[in-house]
Scaffold this motif. Structure first.
Motif, PDB file in Angstrom:
ATOM      1  N   GLY A  69      -1.399   6.155  -5.926  1.00 38.12           N
ATOM      2  CA  GLY A  69      -2.764   6.446  -6.352  1.00 38.12           C
ATOM      3  C   GLY A  69      -3.374   7.577  -5.555  1.00 38.12           C
ATOM      4  N   VAL A  70      -4.070   8.478  -6.226  1.00 33.62           N
ATOM      5  CA  VAL A  70      -4.727   9.605  -5.561  1.00 33.62           C
ATOM      6  C   VAL A  70      -6.186   9.665  -5.987  1.00 33.62           C
ATOM      7  CG1 VAL A  70      -2.619  10.941  -5.331  1.00 33.62           C
ATOM      8  CG2 VAL A  70      -4.042  11.266  -7.359  1.00 33.62           C
ATOM      9  N   ASP A  71      -7.028  10.053  -5.050  1.00 30.86           N
ATOM     10  CA  ASP A  71      -8.457  10.171  -5.316  1.00 30.86           C
ATOM     11  C   ASP A  71      -9.051  11.165  -4.335  1.00 30.86           C
ATOM     12  OD1 ASP A  71     -10.477   8.122  -7.008  1.00 30.86           O
ATOM     13  OD2 ASP A  71     -11.455   9.279  -5.421  1.00 30.86           O
ATOM     14  N   LEU A  72     -10.152  11.798  -4.717  1.00 27.58           N
ATOM     15  CA  LEU A  72     -10.844  12.722  -3.822  1.00 27.58           C
ATOM     16  C   LEU A  72     -11.627  12.001  -2.735  1.00 27.58           C
ATOM     17  CD1 LEU A  72     -12.330  15.405  -6.264  1.00 27.58           C
ATOM     18  CD2 LEU A  72     -10.637  15.804  -4.461  1.00 27.58           C
ATOM     19  N   SER A  73     -11.887  10.709  -2.930  1.00 27.78           N
ATOM     20  CA  SER A  73     -12.755   9.959  -2.025  1.00 27.78           C
ATOM     21  C   SER A  73     -11.984   9.298  -0.902  1.00 27.78           C
ATOM     22  CB  SER A  73     -13.522   8.885  -2.813  1.00 27.78           C
ATOM     23  OG  SER A  73     -14.238   8.046  -1.936  1.00 27.78           O
ATOM     24  N   ALA A  74     -12.201   9.756   0.324  1.00 28.29           N
ATOM     25  CA  ALA A  74     -11.552   9.127   1.482  1.00 28.29           C
ATOM     26  C   ALA A  74     -11.963   7.660   1.641  1.00 28.29           C
ATOM     27  CB  ALA A  74     -11.861   9.919   2.752  1.00 28.29           C
ATOM     28  N   PRO A  75     -13.250   7.296   1.466  1.00 25.07           N
ATOM     29  CA  PRO A  75     -13.604   5.871   1.589  1.00 25.07           C
ATOM     30  C   PRO A  75     -12.878   4.988   0.574  1.00 25.07           C
ATOM     31  CG  PRO A  75     -15.580   7.219   1.729  1.00 25.07           C
ATOM     32  CD  PRO A  75     -14.476   8.128   1.329  1.00 25.07           C
ATOM     33  N   LEU A  76     -12.732   5.468  -0.658  1.00 27.50           N
ATOM     34  CA  LEU A  76     -12.053   4.670  -1.675  1.00 27.50           C
ATOM     35  C   LEU A  76     -10.556   4.561  -1.392  1.00 27.50           C
ATOM     36  CD1 LEU A  76     -13.927   5.832  -4.890  1.00 27.50           C
ATOM     37  CD2 LEU A  76     -13.772   3.492  -4.044  1.00 27.50           C
ATOM     38  N   VAL A  77      -9.951   5.644  -0.949  1.00 30.56           N
ATOM     39  CA  VAL A  77      -8.523   5.612  -0.631  1.00 30.56           C
ATOM     40  C   VAL A  77      -8.248   4.648   0.517  1.00 30.56           C
ATOM     41  CG1 VAL A  77      -6.634   6.985   0.349  1.00 30.56           C
ATOM     42  CG2 VAL A  77      -7.972   7.881  -1.569  1.00 30.56           C
ATOM     43  N   GLU A  78      -9.096   4.668   1.529  1.00 30.81           N
ATOM     44  CA  GLU A  78      -8.905   3.753   2.656  1.00 30.81           C
ATOM     45  C   GLU A  78      -9.083   2.306   2.203  1.00 30.81           C
ATOM     46  OE1 GLU A  78      -7.448   2.692   5.917  1.00 30.81           O
ATOM     47  OE2 GLU A  78      -7.628   4.827   5.465  1.00 30.81           O
ATOM     48  N   SER A  79     -10.057   2.068   1.346  1.00 28.60           N
ATOM     49  CA  SER A  79     -10.251   0.726   0.802  1.00 28.60           C
ATOM     50  C   SER A  79      -9.027   0.282   0.010  1.00 28.60           C
ATOM     51  CB  SER A  79     -11.492   0.716  -0.104  1.00 28.60           C
ATOM     52  OG  SER A  79     -11.618  -0.516  -0.781  1.00 28.60           O
ATOM     53  N   ALA A  80      -8.478   1.185  -0.806  1.00 26.50           N
ATOM     54  CA  ALA A  80      -7.294   0.858  -1.600  1.00 26.50           C
ATOM     55  C   ALA A  80      -6.117   0.496  -0.711  1.00 26.50           C
ATOM     56  CB  ALA A  80      -6.940   2.040  -2.496  1.00 26.50           C
ATOM     57  N   ARG A  81      -5.930   1.227   0.368  1.00 25.22           N
ATOM     58  CA  ARG A  81      -4.826   0.928   1.293  1.00 25.22           C
ATOM     59  C   ARG A  81      -4.995  -0.450   1.922  1.00 25.22           C
ATOM     60  NH1 ARG A  81      -5.133   6.847   4.137  1.00 25.22           N
ATOM     61  NH2 ARG A  81      -3.657   7.939   2.781  1.00 25.22           N
ATOM     62  N   ARG A  82      -6.220  -0.775   2.334  1.00 22.90           N
ATOM     63  CA  ARG A  82      -6.469  -2.073   2.967  1.00 22.90           C
ATOM     64  C   ARG A  82      -6.124  -3.217   2.014  1.00 22.90           C
ATOM     65  NH1 ARG A  82     -11.238   0.396   4.917  1.00 22.90           N
ATOM     66  NH2 ARG A  82     -12.440  -0.659   3.290  1.00 22.90           N
ATOM     67  N   VAL A  83      -6.572  -3.095   0.766  1.00 22.05           N
ATOM     68  CA  VAL A  83      -6.338  -4.175  -0.190  1.00 22.05           C
ATOM     69  C   VAL A  83      -4.847  -4.307  -0.491  1.00 22.05           C
ATOM     70  CG1 VAL A  83      -6.824  -5.029  -2.506  1.00 22.05           C
ATOM     71  CG2 VAL A  83      -8.645  -3.935  -1.181  1.00 22.05           C
ATOM     72  N   ALA A  84      -4.147  -3.179  -0.648  1.00 25.96           N
ATOM     73  CA  ALA A  84      -2.699  -3.233  -0.919  1.00 25.96           C
ATOM     74  C   ALA A  84      -1.960  -3.917   0.223  1.00 25.96           C
ATOM     75  CB  ALA A  84      -2.159  -1.831  -1.155  1.00 25.96           C
ATOM     76  N   ARG A  85      -2.352  -3.611   1.468  1.00 26.48           N
ATOM     77  CA  ARG A  85      -1.716  -4.283   2.615  1.00 26.48           C
ATOM     78  C   ARG A  85      -2.019  -5.774   2.599  1.00 26.48           C
ATOM     79  NH1 ARG A  85      -3.408   0.507   5.487  1.00 26.48           N
ATOM     80  NH2 ARG A  85      -5.282  -0.594   6.192  1.00 26.48           N
ATOM     81  N   ARG A  86      -3.264  -6.114   2.323  1.00 28.94           N
ATOM     82  CA  ARG A  86      -3.658  -7.519   2.309  1.00 28.94           C
ATOM     83  C   ARG A  86      -2.920  -8.302   1.227  1.00 28.94           C
ATOM     84  NH1 ARG A  86      -9.217  -7.242   1.242  1.00 28.94           N
ATOM     85  NH2 ARG A  86      -8.925  -7.832  -0.916  1.00 28.94           N
ATOM     86  N   GLU A  87      -2.708  -7.665   0.070  1.00 30.83           N
ATOM     87  CA  GLU A  87      -2.054  -8.342  -1.043  1.00 30.83           C
ATOM     88  C   GLU A  87      -0.533  -8.221  -0.986  1.00 30.83           C
ATOM     89  OE1 GLU A  87      -3.812  -6.865  -4.644  1.00 30.83           O
ATOM     90  OE2 GLU A  87      -5.745  -7.838  -4.265  1.00 30.83           O
TER      91      GLU A  87
END
Length: 282
Positions: A83-101
């Motif tokens: 997944g790619v996005d211009l938003s650093a906050p959203l990308v960091e959130s996505a990484r956290r959730v993927a690790r958690r899941e």
């Protein structure tokens, strides 16, 4: 997938990068689950229509907080989804959730998909993320070159504002009628709302077999009018910031009344309409 330390941004996307890298991106990241709930009626249907194979290499453009990427990765258990996005906050959130899941074959990076040097993929996806390119023809031509021969693309884009009454309704309520739905020209949620323009755009970028399918599902905004009002006023905080205290109170009251008209046993629901756009690389 490697993370690239340098993030080239095309000048046509500089304003979007700034907006999504700041308070707007932080607001969406903090409320990621609520935004996913809003379009939940489209989500599983979109993934099914995309036809994700078990060994697929998937690129999710404008991935936001990563729900599509994670669920695509689950379907592509022998492949991966990036997944790619211009938003650093959203990308960091996505990484956290993927690790958690524990979705180990899902990865994320901040990138401008219009110019980023991606590896070859089998499938391009975007759930309401492909409407914001500053130079859409150049962006889709670039993404087409990323696709393997015969590879496919599945996008979810909004239909015209008249079929999505929440778009203009919220802005009108908060501005006292001075604002309406966002324009269809330029980057924005309605930039791919006209089917003829979408076909012309994608065919000129090198895609073939461009098809649009009319999808209509309810959009969810909150448990009740008060809950939805808090969410929507946060999303449109920029409109309220231009008002004095008395005008702001009136704006909230107008919005609350509009939301109350759409309360149901399942929460605050508005009609919405999207295009499922599918195309192939020759």
């Amino acid at each position: 997938m490697p993370n690239h330390p340098d993030v080239p941004i095309d000048p046509s996307n500089a304003a979007q990068s700034e907006a999504w890298g700041g308070e707007q991106g932080e607001f969406w990241a903090e409320r990621a689950e609520r935004f996913d709930e809003g379009v939940a009626a489209y989500h599983d249907r979109f993934l099914e229509a995309a036809g994700i194979g078990p060994a697929a290499r998937v690129l999710d453009v404008g991935c936001g907080s990563g729900q599509v990427t994670r669920d695509a990765a689950r379907r592509a258990a022998e492949g991966w989804a990036h997944g790619v996005d211009l938003s650093a906050p959203l990308v960091e959130s996505a990484r956290r959730v993927a690790r958690r899941e524990g979705v180990s074959n899902a990865s994320f990076e901040r990138a401008d998909a219009q110019v980023h040097p991606f590896p070859t993929v089998d499938l391009l996806l975007s759930r309401h993320g492909a409407m914001f390119f500053g130079a859409p023809r150049e962006a889709f031509a670039h993404l087409g070159r990323v696709l393997a021969p015969g590879g496919g693309m599945a996008l979810l884009t909004w239909q015209p504002a008249r079929l999505n009454p929440w778009m203009g309704g919220f802005r009108s309520a908060l501005s006292g009628g001075r604002e309406g739905a966002p324009p269809a020209e330029g980057p924005g949620p309605l930039s791919m709302s006209d089917p003829g323009s979408v076909r012309t755009l994608l065919e000129s970028a090198g895609f073939e077999r461009v098809r649009l399918e009319d999808w209509r599902e309810p959009m969810y905004f909150g448990r009740d009018a008060a809950d939805a009002c808090r969410f929507v006023t946060g999303q449109f905080a920029g409109l309220l910031a231009e008002l004095d205290v008395a005008e702001r109170d009136l704006a909230r009251q107008r919005l609350l009344e509009l939301l109350a008209e759409h309360e149901s046993e399942r929460g605050v629901l508005f009609e919405s309409a999207a295009w499922l756009v599918r195309a192939k690389r020759p």
